[in-house]
Design an enzyme around this catalytic site. Sequence first.
Site, short mmCIF file in Angstrom:
data_model
loop_
_atom_site.label_atom_id
_atom_site.label_comp_id
_atom_site.label_asym_id
_atom_site.label_seq_id
_atom_site.Cartn_x
_atom_site.Cartn_y
_atom_site.Cartn_z
NE ARG A 1 -15.26 -39.50 -45.67
CZ ARG A 1 -15.17 -38.22 -45.95
NH1 ARG A 1 -14.19 -37.78 -46.73
NH2 ARG A 1 -16.03 -37.35 -45.46
CG ASP B 1 -19.42 -32.38 -50.55
OD1 ASP B 1 -18.53 -33.26 -50.45
OD2 ASP B 1 -19.35 -31.28 -49.99
CG HIS C 1 -13.22 -27.02 -51.18
ND1 HIS C 1 -14.09 -27.88 -50.54
CD2 HIS C 1 -12.97 -26.02 -50.30
CE1 HIS C 1 -14.33 -27.41 -49.32
NE2 HIS C 1 -13.67 -26.29 -49.15
ZN ZN Z 1 -15.53 -29.55 -50.96
#
Ligand code: ZN
Length: 429
Positions: free
Chosen positions: A60, A303, A177
């Site tokens: 982040r 994740d 993704h």
């Molecule tokens: Zn993802």
Amino acid sequence: MSEVTLIRGATVAGAPQDILLSGGIITEMGDNVSAPAAQVLDAGGLIALPGLVDLHTHLREPGREDAETVQTGTAAAALGGFTAVHAMANTEPVADTAGVVEQVWRLGREAGHADVQPVGAVTVGLQGKQLAELGAMADSAARVRVFSDDGKCVADPLLMRRALEYVKAFGGVIAQHAQDPRLTEGAQLNEGEMSGRLGLAGWPAVAEEGIVARDCLLAAHVGSALHVCHVSTAGSVEIIRWAKSKGWPVTAEVTPHHLLLTDELAVGYDPVFKVNPPLRTKADVQALREALADGTIDCVATDHAPHPAEAKETEWAEAAWGMTGLETALRVVQLAMVETGLLDWAGVADRMSVRPARIGRLAGHGIPLGAGGPANITLYDPAAPAETVSAHGASKSRNTPFAGMALPGRVVATFLRGNPTVLDGKLSR
Ligand SMILES: [Zn+2]
């Protein structure tokens, strides 16, 4: 603790071993190693694993320091037994330039809890329109080799092809993704019995599987490496198994939560169970476990997706996607894979350290424990009584789906190049 450490009697590949750490490497391993000046750590009954490597962490920083920082995220990683994490690119600003990836890389070195390997964005601003400066990120001090728009899918097939072509030149990998944006417009929960019962818009398995199939074909066509992020359906497993049977350059990961949890947990509309890709069915969980056991899925990746409380403590449809996972990953894998007889501890070392380091092109990590190798080591007590997971950990965020669950095992110590980052289950620096 002194620079020279003797780990006494840890179990390595089924047999008790002494492990002597000095100068950042394992200098000796075997029975009755003697080192009079060393600090001794009695590791009887503990499993020694090569330091865990996470291919998929959201730290982040920069931009969302209210959710996590490199400091707090890597502290959580160390407590979970990780010595290296790959930091995803969906920060603010996006890690799509040499400047941002170098910033993240430097912050990791300063924090010192675990090595931080930045992942670069595939497209500018994760917008899916134009390739980011992949070469500049690869040539930067951060030496980026993994590129991903994670959080978003590189949906445009031509752009995906160009990205695969570009990274082929320097041996990079595109981590996708896999989420067809059109098939998941407004989607909230796995499309099936539960989504129907709860009145939440369905997220069909085919939205993942269609992209996985297309990208396997593109990887084969280009002859460049594809990594499939957080595989969540039995159908994706079958496609990856088929691609691998052809010898195509495809690897894949599964998260701890997809190995343990199902969409039935959404029954109370608690957004702590809202994640992308969504939790699926029991049959999917079983297929994912078997695929990790037989190597079709190469590795576990967390994740880890921290969010501030206000982003999760709201209505399901409004809540942010994602779960934290660094601090609980190994314990979940023990429960889902080891206690079910699907993996032994050598298998865990392979799926949580050796293979993720190889896929991440990460030097100095993922090397099976042995004399001469780096002293990156996780000591784990699988027989620790099952303890209830607390939402309060080292992560700044508390959105763990395992809060209140009893998980077995305990990370006792983590060593990064011979220096303890965790001792007796607590941060040591
Ligand atoms: Zn993802």
